[in-house]
Design a protein around this motif. Structure first.
Motif, mmCIF file in Angstrom:
data_model
loop_
_atom_site.group_PDB
_atom_site.id
_atom_site.type_symbol
_atom_site.label_atom_id
_atom_site.label_comp_id
_atom_site.label_asym_id
_atom_site.label_seq_id
_atom_site.Cartn_x
_atom_site.Cartn_y
_atom_site.Cartn_z
ATOM 1 N N LYS A 1 -24.174 5.349 43.343
ATOM 2 C CA LYS A 1 -22.831 4.788 42.661
ATOM 3 C C LYS A 1 -22.040 3.812 43.100
ATOM 4 N N GLY A 2 -21.798 4.014 44.414
ATOM 5 C CA GLY A 2 -21.011 3.113 45.232
ATOM 6 C C GLY A 2 -21.164 1.917 45.313
ATOM 7 N N GLN B 1 -10.709 17.534 47.609
ATOM 8 C CA GLN B 1 -11.867 17.530 47.057
ATOM 9 C C GLN B 1 -11.992 16.481 46.038
ATOM 10 N N SER B 2 -10.893 16.487 45.328
ATOM 11 C CA SER B 2 -10.769 15.279 44.135
ATOM 12 C C SER B 2 -10.982 13.900 44.957
ATOM 13 N N ALA B 3 -10.037 13.415 45.742
ATOM 14 C CA ALA B 3 -9.849 12.342 46.496
ATOM 15 C C ALA B 3 -11.374 11.877 46.907
ATOM 16 N N PHE B 4 -11.864 12.705 47.852
ATOM 17 C CA PHE B 4 -13.151 12.477 48.573
ATOM 18 C C PHE B 4 -14.009 12.246 47.346
ATOM 19 N N ASN B 5 -14.132 13.069 46.479
ATOM 20 C CA ASN B 5 -15.236 12.981 45.691
ATOM 21 C C ASN B 5 -15.191 11.708 44.584
ATOM 22 N N VAL B 6 -14.101 11.602 44.377
ATOM 23 C CA VAL B 6 -13.842 10.257 43.345
ATOM 24 C C VAL B 6 -14.445 9.024 43.932
ATOM 25 N N VAL B 7 -14.055 8.820 45.588
ATOM 26 C CA VAL B 7 -14.510 7.577 46.011
ATOM 27 C C VAL B 7 -16.076 7.736 46.397
ATOM 28 N N SER C 1 -19.696 11.749 44.240
ATOM 29 C CA SER C 1 -20.227 13.353 44.281
ATOM 30 C C SER C 1 -19.372 14.263 43.146
ATOM 31 N N VAL C 2 -19.795 15.325 43.174
ATOM 32 C CA VAL C 2 -19.105 16.381 42.686
ATOM 33 C C VAL C 2 -18.435 17.245 43.615
ATOM 34 N N GLY D 1 -20.933 15.045 35.953
ATOM 35 C CA GLY D 1 -21.374 15.690 37.067
ATOM 36 C C GLY D 1 -20.974 17.142 37.170
ATOM 37 N N ILE D 2 -19.689 17.243 37.125
ATOM 38 C CA ILE D 2 -18.606 18.285 36.959
ATOM 39 C C ILE D 2 -19.038 19.481 36.011
ATOM 40 N N ALA D 3 -19.378 18.676 34.848
ATOM 41 C CA ALA D 3 -19.808 19.560 33.494
ATOM 42 C C ALA D 3 -21.048 20.270 33.886
ATOM 43 N N ASP D 4 -22.012 19.312 34.374
ATOM 44 C CA ASP D 4 -23.440 19.834 34.764
ATOM 45 C C ASP D 4 -23.380 20.986 35.701
#
Length: 143
Positions: free
Chosen positions: A30-31, A89-95, A98-99, A117-120
């Motif tokens: 995705k990056g 966790q939010s900042a790292f995974n947004v960049v 990942s989830v 991904g979070i919902a899955d």
């Protein structure tokens, strides 16, 4: 042609340029799309491998902590506390794309792929269809 042995990032570039239709790849791809100024759910889609809907295979990024002298233990605790926080966790995974390992991190800052991904992950965790990766040694010992 010549797909065998092709580097994943070159295959990703082919999808981005429209020279290939689809690629089976992990979240790190995705990056490449984001760097190419592509937008999830507009320019590309993120989805589970066909036939695996409802199931999630996980592996996780980790930091090893060693037995260190007392004057360094506070630094280890600070690192662990920071990386386990919801904000990190939010900042790292947004960049990264990942989830979060934590299931209580809000999806507010995530794009369409992150929200999916979070919902899955949540659904698989609640439904008993969250499995450790065999390739990473979570599902079974390497031997």
């Amino acid at each position: 042609p010549n797909f065998s042995g092709r580097d994943w990032n070159l295959a990703t570039a082919m999808v981005i340029k429209g020279d290939a239709l689809v690629q089976v790849m992990g979240d790190w791809a995705k990056g490449e799309f984001v760097a190419a100024k592509k937008t999830p759910d507009k320019d590309f889609l993120c989805y589970r491998f066909p036939g695996t809907d409802g199931s999630v295979i996980y592996n996780s990024d980790m930091f090893g902590m060693f037995n260190v002298p007392d004057d360094r233990k506070a630094a280890q605790v600070a690192l662990a506390t920071a990386t386990l926080s919801k904000s990190f966790q939010s900042a790292f995974n947004v960049v990264k794309g990942s989830v979060p390992a934590r299931t209580d991190v809000p999806d507010t800052d995530f794009d369409a792929c992150g929200k999916k991904g979070i919902a899955d992950l949540k659904a698989a965790n609640e439904g008993g269809t969250l499995f450790g990766s065999l390739a990473q040694g979570y599902g079974a010992p390497p031997a």
